[in-house]
Motif scaffolding. Structure first.
Motif, mmCIF file in Angstrom:
data_model
loop_
_atom_site.group_PDB
_atom_site.id
_atom_site.type_symbol
_atom_site.label_atom_id
_atom_site.label_comp_id
_atom_site.label_asym_id
_atom_site.label_seq_id
_atom_site.Cartn_x
_atom_site.Cartn_y
_atom_site.Cartn_z
ATOM 1 N N ILE A 74 0.821 -1.214 0.000
ATOM 2 C CA ILE A 74 0.000 0.000 0.000
ATOM 3 C C ILE A 74 0.859 1.271 0.000
ATOM 4 O O ILE A 74 0.338 2.374 0.180
ATOM 5 C CB ILE A 74 -0.971 0.017 1.201
ATOM 6 C CG1 ILE A 74 -0.193 0.070 2.522
ATOM 7 C CG2 ILE A 74 -1.902 -1.174 1.150
ATOM 8 C CD1 ILE A 74 -1.089 0.334 3.735
ATOM 9 N N GLY A 75 2.157 1.115 -0.214
ATOM 10 C CA GLY A 75 3.062 2.256 -0.150
ATOM 11 C C GLY A 75 2.711 3.368 -1.115
ATOM 12 O O GLY A 75 2.731 4.549 -0.756
ATOM 13 N N ALA A 76 2.396 3.013 -2.353
ATOM 14 C CA ALA A 76 2.090 4.041 -3.348
ATOM 15 C C ALA A 76 0.811 4.784 -2.988
ATOM 16 O O ALA A 76 0.712 6.000 -3.176
ATOM 17 C CB ALA A 76 1.960 3.401 -4.733
ATOM 18 N N VAL A 77 -0.167 4.067 -2.454
ATOM 19 C CA VAL A 77 -1.425 4.691 -2.030
ATOM 20 C C VAL A 77 -1.159 5.683 -0.908
ATOM 21 O O VAL A 77 -1.671 6.804 -0.904
ATOM 22 C CB VAL A 77 -2.432 3.616 -1.578
ATOM 23 C CG1 VAL A 77 -3.665 4.256 -0.952
ATOM 24 C CG2 VAL A 77 -2.834 2.743 -2.751
ATOM 25 N N ALA A 78 -0.333 5.281 0.063
ATOM 26 C CA ALA A 78 -0.018 6.165 1.179
ATOM 27 C C ALA A 78 0.757 7.382 0.704
ATOM 28 O O ALA A 78 0.467 8.525 1.093
ATOM 29 C CB ALA A 78 0.779 5.399 2.230
ATOM 30 N N GLU A 79 1.736 7.169 -0.144
ATOM 31 C CA GLU A 79 2.577 8.256 -0.631
ATOM 32 C C GLU A 79 1.756 9.294 -1.397
ATOM 33 O O GLU A 79 2.000 10.504 -1.289
ATOM 34 C CB GLU A 79 3.676 7.690 -1.523
ATOM 35 C CG GLU A 79 4.912 8.541 -1.624
ATOM 36 C CD GLU A 79 6.016 7.834 -2.391
ATOM 37 O OE1 GLU A 79 7.139 7.789 -1.870
ATOM 38 O OE2 GLU A 79 5.759 7.327 -3.502
#
Length: 218
Positions: A74-79
């Protein structure tokens, strides 16, 4: 204060220890939401966007100066939430990706969860920019079952063996933060890169720098 978004409680002591080494005294707030990873694996990362934004907004409301997302899936969503939150949000694997593309063009992504492969590959392509890279994704079969059952030793051993079996590669990327201990178990001469230390170091620097335009940022 640095907030950390985790999808497993096992990361809490790991990042506390890294904070003590890399940024002693930095206040941390751990946010553990295991269901986010389960939902992202089943439905895709985009499906948890609103839930991630809600969690991060609550962290900012409670005083977070920056957020580090330790889940690669989910890193890209958080970023992507950074713009609407008004504070920097860093995915833990971005500094690792930058280090990997600096090592050479032949990069292998090792993952214990299939849902992490494409987000990590996309991140590496983003960090590479115009530089051509040859990416290969390898899922370590059965590794996640060991992790889920609490058998950390078997989990780390399986990942280290998979790394040692790779050939014709300039850098090996461990796609998930939980895989980091395997880097010390490998015997390969190829650099094996893990995300926790590099990610924590970069996130701590964001907090120390302060918002753009402040005295701390100059």
């Amino acid at each position: 204060m640095l907030a950390l978004l985790h999808t497993s409680p096992v990361h809490v002591p790991v990042f506390d220890a890294l904070r003590d080494e890399e940024a002693p005294g930095l206040p941390l707030r751990h946010l553990v939401h295991e269901q986010l990873l389960g939902d992202a694996r089943e439905l895709g990362p985009a499906a948890v966007r609103e839930d991630v934004l809600r969690v991060l907004a609550e962290a900012v409301d409670r005083g977070a100066d920056a957020v580090l997302c330790t889940c690669s899936t989910i890193g890209a969503v958080a970023e992507a939430a950074s713009a609407s939150l008004g504070v920097p949000v860093l995915r833990v694997d971005r500094p690792m990706a930058a280090a990997a593309v600096a090592r050479g063009r032949r990069i292998v992504v090792l993952a214990a969860v299939a849902s992490t492969l494409e987000p990590t590959a996309a991140l590496l392509r983003d960090e590479a920019g115009e530089r051509p890279i040859a990416l290969r994704g390898v899922l370590v079969e059965g590794a996640w079952d060991h992790f889920a059952s609490g058998d950390t030793e078997a989990y780390v051993t399986a990942i280290a063996r998979a790394a040692d079996a790779l050939t014709d590669v300039d850098a090996i990327v461990l796609a998930q933060a939980s895989m980091a201990p395997a880097a010390a178990r490998t015997t390969t001469g190829v650099p094996v890169l893990a995300s926790p230390r590099l990610g924590l170091r970069a996130a701590a620097a964001l907090v120390t720098a302060g918002p753009p335009g402040t005295d701390a940022a100059r």
